[in-house]
Design a protein around this motif. Sequence first.
Motif, short mmCIF file in Angstrom:
data_model
loop_
_atom_site.label_atom_id
_atom_site.label_comp_id
_atom_site.label_asym_id
_atom_site.label_seq_id
_atom_site.Cartn_x
_atom_site.Cartn_y
_atom_site.Cartn_z
N THR A 53 9.82 -17.82 4.81
CA THR A 53 10.49 -18.37 3.62
C THR A 53 11.96 -18.00 3.66
OG1 THR A 53 9.93 -16.38 2.36
CG2 THR A 53 8.39 -18.24 2.25
N THR A 54 12.81 -18.95 3.34
CA THR A 54 14.26 -18.72 3.32
C THR A 54 14.70 -18.58 1.88
OG1 THR A 54 14.43 -20.08 5.29
CG2 THR A 54 16.47 -19.59 4.13
N GLN A 55 15.07 -17.37 1.50
CA GLN A 55 15.45 -17.11 0.12
C GLN A 55 16.78 -17.78 -0.20
OE1 GLN A 55 15.47 -12.90 -0.43
NE2 GLN A 55 13.23 -12.71 -0.24
N GLY A 56 16.80 -18.53 -1.29
CA GLY A 56 18.03 -19.17 -1.75
C GLY A 56 18.40 -20.41 -0.98
N ARG A 57 17.62 -20.77 0.05
CA ARG A 57 17.94 -21.95 0.85
C ARG A 57 16.68 -22.81 0.96
NH1 ARG A 57 21.61 -19.54 5.83
NH2 ARG A 57 23.43 -18.97 4.56
N PRO A 58 16.60 -23.82 0.11
CA PRO A 58 15.38 -24.63 0.15
C PRO A 58 15.29 -25.50 1.40
CG PRO A 58 16.98 -25.56 -1.38
CD PRO A 58 17.54 -24.26 -0.94
N THR A 59 16.43 -25.83 2.01
CA THR A 59 16.40 -26.73 3.17
C THR A 59 16.11 -25.93 4.44
OG1 THR A 59 18.79 -26.45 3.43
CG2 THR A 59 18.03 -28.33 2.13
N LYS A 60 15.22 -26.47 5.26
CA LYS A 60 14.88 -25.86 6.55
C LYS A 60 14.72 -26.99 7.57
CE LYS A 60 11.36 -23.57 5.08
NZ LYS A 60 10.18 -22.67 5.03
N TYR A 61 15.85 -27.57 7.93
CA TYR A 61 15.83 -28.65 8.89
C TYR A 61 15.77 -28.09 10.31
CZ TYR A 61 17.37 -31.34 4.85
OH TYR A 61 17.47 -31.91 3.60
N ASN A 284 21.95 -26.21 9.19
CA ASN A 284 21.49 -26.18 7.80
C ASN A 284 22.61 -25.81 6.85
OD1 ASN A 284 18.31 -26.42 7.18
ND2 ASN A 284 18.61 -25.71 9.28
N GLN A 285 23.49 -24.90 7.28
CA GLN A 285 24.63 -24.55 6.43
C GLN A 285 25.56 -25.75 6.22
OE1 GLN A 285 26.35 -21.23 8.49
NE2 GLN A 285 24.92 -19.74 7.62
N ILE A 286 25.74 -26.51 7.26
CA ILE A 286 26.60 -27.70 7.13
C ILE A 286 25.95 -28.72 6.19
CG2 ILE A 286 27.54 -29.66 8.41
CD1 ILE A 286 27.90 -27.81 10.79
N ILE A 287 24.66 -28.91 6.32
CA ILE A 287 23.97 -29.87 5.46
C ILE A 287 24.03 -29.41 4.00
CG2 ILE A 287 21.71 -30.85 4.93
CD1 ILE A 287 21.12 -30.78 7.93
N GLU A 288 23.87 -28.10 3.77
CA GLU A 288 23.96 -27.58 2.40
C GLU A 288 25.36 -27.80 1.83
OE1 GLU A 288 22.83 -23.54 2.62
OE2 GLU A 288 20.72 -23.97 3.07
N ASN A 289 26.37 -27.63 2.67
CA ASN A 289 27.74 -27.84 2.20
C ASN A 289 27.98 -29.32 1.88
OD1 ASN A 289 30.83 -28.46 3.07
ND2 ASN A 289 30.64 -26.45 2.08
N VAL A 290 27.42 -30.20 2.67
CA VAL A 290 27.56 -31.62 2.40
C VAL A 290 26.90 -31.98 1.07
CG1 VAL A 290 26.89 -33.92 3.19
CG2 VAL A 290 27.79 -32.26 4.81
N ASP A 291 25.71 -31.42 0.84
CA ASP A 291 25.04 -31.67 -0.44
C ASP A 291 25.85 -31.13 -1.61
OD1 ASP A 291 22.98 -32.88 0.90
OD2 ASP A 291 21.71 -31.08 0.96
N LEU A 292 26.46 -29.96 -1.41
CA LEU A 292 27.25 -29.37 -2.48
C LEU A 292 28.50 -30.20 -2.78
CD1 LEU A 292 27.70 -27.00 -4.44
CD2 LEU A 292 28.87 -25.80 -2.58
N MET A 293 29.13 -30.69 -1.75
CA MET A 293 30.34 -31.50 -1.95
C MET A 293 30.00 -32.85 -2.57
SD MET A 293 32.96 -29.73 -0.90
CE MET A 293 34.21 -30.95 -0.61
N SER A 294 28.81 -33.37 -2.30
CA SER A 294 28.41 -34.65 -2.89
C SER A 294 28.05 -34.50 -4.35
CB SER A 294 27.23 -35.24 -2.11
OG SER A 294 27.57 -35.43 -0.76
#
Length: 648
Positions: A53-61, A284-294
């Motif tokens: 389980t990844t705490q605080g990070r729901p995405t696991k691509y 995954n960090q890049i994808i999270e940042n893209v989601d945050l910016m969107s």
Amino acid sequence: MASKFPNTFAKQISKSQQEKVAVTRLWDLCLLYLEGQQYVSYDRTLQQYATTTTQGRPTKYVINLLINIYRHITSKLSVEYPSISVLPASPSTEDVIKAKSSEEAIKYFWHQNNMKGTIHSAMKWLISCGNAGLHTVYDPSTDTVRVEVVAPYNIYYEPGVRSAEDSRWVAVRTIVPRSDLEAAFPKKKKAISDMVDSTYQADGPQTQGSNVPLENRIDVYDVYYSDGRYGIYAGNEWLHEGTYPANSKPLVLMQYTDVPFKLWGIGLIANLIDLQSLYNRSRNQIIENVDLMSNPKWLIPKTAGVAQSAIKGKPGEKVYYNSAGGKPEQISGAALPAHVLANVQQLQNEMLDVAGLHSTSMGKRAVGINSAASINALSQNDSSQLQMTQQDVELAIKDVASSVLLYMREHYGEAKMMRMMDSTGKVVFKAIQGTDLVDTPEIFLEAGSLFRDETNDRFQKVIQMLQLGVISKDDAMRELALKTSNKFLLDKIASMSHAQDMLKGVIAGKSIQIFPSDDTETFIEVFQDFMRTEEFYDLEPRIQDNIASYFEEFHAAQGEQAEDLREREMNKQPSAQQMRNIAAQKTGKLSAALSPSKPQDVLGAMPTQQGQAGGLTSRRGPQRTQPTPEEVASKRAEALGGGFGGTK
């Protein structure tokens, strides 16, 4: 040789399995990562792999870069599969027959056992886990020798050894249904029925729902001792005790990367696991940042009167607020720094470097490399990095081929060989049985030949021999139509064997007879080679004279065969082109264009020129004048008068 097998062999197997725990966990992880399950960890309580389980990070691509590398290396090693050529120990006729007969037997086995598919299956284990076994066995139920691929999980060596050569025994595990084992060993039926079920499901990557136990399966071990003993072990019972062919290696271990003082090799995937994990985390960090910016955060004054559920992020959404209390505003997040994207590219390049590949080998354009010479140099460099693995595979195939030859010698009879290879099987059987492979090897196996023997390769080989003038057009047509590209070699082996039998008969004092269909050239070679040996001069003078007289008769018969061949060539009807050339000579006109590669045809078809006396002059010889009708009549009258003795 000791005939007693140890009663405590189960303890040795258990101890060997315990020593493999660390390396088998690595194999499990390699297979899981290759499959795409890259967020797992081993749970000691459940004794299986569980998803982390990844705490605080729901995405696991998962961006699996391993699968393409695995497919590329597997294809590269599978294409260049080794085949076998057998070299004679000396230029003598006997050694040549043995070598070529053994080569034909191995070639037949190669196709019959589908060794290309077998090696392809072994490459999958070799690349993923770093180890693979090739097991040579004789199946008495089908009376065949075959080679099987063995997963590294099913190979056991003596506990404590650092290399396979140091082990006094090797065991190969097979999972056999209880009923089949009872049918194979009816005298041990009571002991087999009391044996515990197989623990095979405990091997390999265990995940939730994958460890369902197999019922009524038994772990059976084929055990090979270095002193020649062979036994079949199951439970706590030796079901069979015997021996295997001397100097053979029933199990050959192949390694992707061999490390000194390490029993098991290192595979391709093992060194890429950490890099693949880092690559997934960065992506995954890049994808999270893209989601945050969107979906940026909002600053809403409490006095704006905006409800918490008012802003839903839908297109065309209307937001009502109190202008006196302040306007809601979005907060634009900070963009990713440039080194994050550079780190992702760096990780991808490092994975290719560790795998020994460049972008050009993977079908991509390399930055800054545009010339074809540079691209080819990079591709060749990538291929050379696999040389270590290819050499280990070739050495393994060499040992396998030698073991197959020894197993065929041990178990195959003359009738079996004749069923396999028709009339040539008798010659091959006799050559293999007479080959001393135990004490002083007379045959060397060259595994580096890498010759291919598929349909297109056989056709190409025939075309090349035709272009070189080794075979005639008729022979080439026959080989291509009947798909017997090595028939001439089999005929040569049979002729050499027949000539040797004849020579042995002459040495024994018997008389022989040569037929027109016999290959006199081969007879001359065999007898000539023998007449140059010391064994010939040790014979009685009478036998030496007989051999010499037969040798002369062979030369005479060969001359007669050559003369008959020339007569048949001369008596052949002229071809259509030759008939047109003859017509051209008579009429002075060419009926078709002639080939400049045959100047004699051009000369033979040249139109003649008019001579001084009204005749025709040939360009191929001296001037020749044809007589006029008056001269012909005068000569005829002279002949008639002279014939009856009268005078004019």
